[in-house]
Write a protein that holds these residues in place. Structure first.
Motif, PDB file in Angstrom:
ATOM      1  N   PHE A  68       0.830  -1.211   0.000  1.00 54.52           N
ATOM      2  CA  PHE A  68       0.000   0.000   0.000  1.00 54.52           C
ATOM      3  C   PHE A  68       0.860   1.254   0.000  1.00 54.52           C
ATOM      4  O   PHE A  68       0.654   2.168  -0.803  1.00 54.52           O
ATOM      5  N   LEU A  69       1.850   1.298   0.880  1.00 53.05           N
ATOM      6  CA  LEU A  69       2.569   2.539   1.139  1.00 53.05           C
ATOM      7  C   LEU A  69       3.417   2.980  -0.045  1.00 53.05           C
ATOM      8  O   LEU A  69       3.429   4.173  -0.412  1.00 53.05           O
ATOM      9  N   LEU A  70       4.146   2.053  -0.676  1.00 51.39           N
ATOM     10  CA  LEU A  70       5.043   2.442  -1.764  1.00 51.39           C
ATOM     11  C   LEU A  70       4.284   2.961  -2.989  1.00 51.39           C
ATOM     12  O   LEU A  70       4.622   4.033  -3.519  1.00 51.39           O
ATOM     13  N   PRO A  71       3.255   2.248  -3.486  1.00 51.15           N
ATOM     14  CA  PRO A  71       2.480   2.833  -4.602  1.00 51.15           C
ATOM     15  C   PRO A  71       1.807   4.145  -4.222  1.00 51.15           C
ATOM     16  O   PRO A  71       1.707   5.055  -5.056  1.00 51.15           O
ATOM     17  N   PHE A  72       1.360   4.246  -2.988  1.00 47.13           N
ATOM     18  CA  PHE A  72       0.730   5.490  -2.544  1.00 47.13           C
ATOM     19  C   PHE A  72       1.732   6.637  -2.602  1.00 47.13           C
ATOM     20  O   PHE A  72       1.387   7.761  -2.996  1.00 47.13           O
ATOM     21  N   ALA A  73       2.997   6.364  -2.225  1.00 41.77           N
ATOM     22  CA  ALA A  73       4.025   7.399  -2.277  1.00 41.77           C
ATOM     23  C   ALA A  73       4.315   7.816  -3.711  1.00 41.77           C
ATOM     24  O   ALA A  73       4.546   8.999  -4.001  1.00 41.77           O
ATOM     25  N   VAL A  74       4.289   6.849  -4.630  1.00 43.07           N
ATOM     26  CA  VAL A  74       4.554   7.163  -6.035  1.00 43.07           C
ATOM     27  C   VAL A  74       3.433   8.012  -6.620  1.00 43.07           C
ATOM     28  O   VAL A  74       3.678   8.986  -7.348  1.00 43.07           O
ATOM     29  N   VAL A  75       2.182   7.659  -6.303  1.00 36.63           N
ATOM     30  CA  VAL A  75       1.033   8.344  -6.902  1.00 36.63           C
ATOM     31  C   VAL A  75       0.765   9.691  -6.249  1.00 36.63           C
ATOM     32  O   VAL A  75       0.513  10.690  -6.927  1.00 36.63           O
TER      33      VAL A  75
END
Length: 468
Positions: free
Chosen positions: A67-74
């Motif tokens: 959850f956290l890594l894609p959220f940081a990218v987007v």
């Protein structure tokens, strides 16, 4: 998920975790990591028990990063960092500190005596736990009574049904009468609902549910008790020379009261004093509560005789398991709560619209089931708050004009927390303690066979009799 006035275990304000995220802008797939955590808890212990037992913490962390890594990218590192800090500081740490304090204090109380797990004794303990749950919380009552209940039945072949009904009655339904019983009701109290409003409006439903469950448990337990070979030849906790009942570690009873006082204080004390921790406000009442609970834990460990912990078979294993699993749950649930809070404009808009009739009036029966089903898989505190606000959010109106709706929201959020292991924080803790004592508890879905088979018919009856 959900996570306990000892029932205020989950009173870390989960609902605020999604406050900086516009749920209306999120796609449903952002909930996949949360679903992954739940499915891992449900499936991996069955398909790969050794892998899960040794690496459940790493698996939970992997879903958190999913959850956290894609959220940081987007959405950018700033928002991802803010969400992580908020989940940790404002949600997880208060939750796990309170849970650890309850676990430590209750683990220092040993009820001695030659308890024999007969149907009469077991039913009496469940009834006592149901009463205690509304005054010391579902978590406090669960942590206090689960160990002596397991010890009383450790010479019996069948124990699973005892623990399952304990979760139904003590860890959930029993906490439905006062704001001290379960976090959603305490939230309502803070929003302006009168302290005794709940007991005056859902007492018949609670009495019916707990009463039927106690009768059903007595029948099931009596059937098992009469079977040949039910009692083992050797009793793991044989009779002692002094069979009279008694309590060792009495100082922890005072510390239990201290936990109650600290949690109540944090909910009632109002002050503008707070500190900013990377965008998350840490208020003085909450900080005082958490520091006080840490002191309570330290005092309990210091003053409790080692023999009491040995007699209680106290270990940190259950606490560590629950702490790791809920760390992932608290983080991955953030976008799910945000989408739910977006109301009719979010991905869960159809659910929110379903609770309102064509005339614009709330439908209590739909509120009961919508709140209950979501509380079975999400934390029941934010779920209660979402539907409280959906119904108007004004306590005065909800207690009068829409009293049936508020009663439905209250009953659904508390009663249906028993549907799954993650529906209420004490459920998973009781399961972990039971397994630590050698009880082969049902899997995630196995437990749902129990809960859906026993509880769902009762919920339909409650809907028919009390939900217009």
């Amino acid at each position: 998920m959900r996570a306990p006035v000892l029932a205020l275990l989950c009173l870390a304000p989960l609902w605020a975790g999604a406050a900086t995220i516009d749920g209306a802008q999120l796609a449903v797939w952002w909930g996949v990591p949360f679903a992954g955590v739940l499915l891992s808890i449900a499936v991996l212990p069955l398909l790969a028990p050794l892998l899960w037992h040794h690496h459940f913490g790493k698996i939970t962390a992997a879903w958190s990063l999913a959850f956290l890594l894609p959220f940081a990218v987007v959405f950018g590192m700033d928002q991802a960092w803010a969400g992580l800090v908020h989940a940790l500081v404002d949600e997880y740490l208060p939750f796990v500190i309170l849970l650890a304090a309850l676990f430590t204090v209750a683990g220092g109380i040993y009820i001695r005596g030659n308890l024999k797990g007969s149907p009469v004794l077991n039913t009496a303990l469940l009834a006592i736990g149901a009463v205690l749950a509304s005054f010391m919380g579902t978590t406090g009552a669960s942590m206090l009574l689960i160990r002596p209940l397991i010890r009383a039945n450790d010479n019996r072949k069948h124990m699973v049904h005892v623990v399952v009904f304990f979760i139904f009655i003590v860890s959930n339904a029993g906490g439905s009468l006062t704001p001290l019983g379960d976090p959603p009701l305490f939230l309502g109290f803070l929003k302006g609902v009168d302290f005794f409003w709940t007991v005056s409006h859902i007492f018949p439903e609670t009495l019916f549910l707990v009463g039927v469950l106690l009768v059903l448990f007595f029948a099931v337990d009596s059937w098992y008790f009469r079977q040949a070979g039910e009692l083992r030849h050797s009793d793991p906790t044989p009779d002692s020379p002094a069979p009279a009942l008694g309590i060792d570690g009495k100082v922890n009873l005072l510390l239990l009261l201290a936990v109650v006082a600290l949690v109540l204080m944090s909910g009632i004390w109002k002050t503008d004093v707070q500190w900013d921790v990377f965008g998350t406000g840490v208020g003085l009442p909450g900080l005082t509560r958490d520091l006080g609970l840490i002191v309570v834990m330290a005092v309990s460990l210091w003053l409790t005789p080692a023999q009491v912990h040995e007699d209680n078979q106290f270990s940190w294993g259950p606490m560590q398991e629950v702490a790791k699993l809920f760390a992932g749950i608290f983080l991955t649930i953030i976008p799910v709560i945000a989408m739910l809070k977006a109301g009719v404009d979010g991905p869960f808009g159809p659910i929110v619209r379903a609770v309102t009739g064509s005339d614009g009036e709330p439908i209590p029966a739909m509120y009961f089931w919508a709140t209950g089903i979501l509380s079975s898989f999400l934390d029941n505190a934010p779920t209660y708050l979402v539907f409280f606000n959906t119904a108007g959010g004004d306590a005065a109106t909800l207690m009068t004009t829409h009293a049936a709706t508020l009663a439905a929201i209250s009953a659904g959020s508390v009663f249906m927390g028993a549907n799954t292991y993650i529906g209420n924080a004490p459920n998973l803790m009781v399961k972990a303690i039971a397994e630590d004592r050698g009880v082969k508890m049902p899997s995630f879905f196995g437990y749902m066979l129990w809960s859906f088979g026993i509880l769902m018919p009762l919920f339909f009856v409650i809907t028919y009799l009390w939900m217009p």
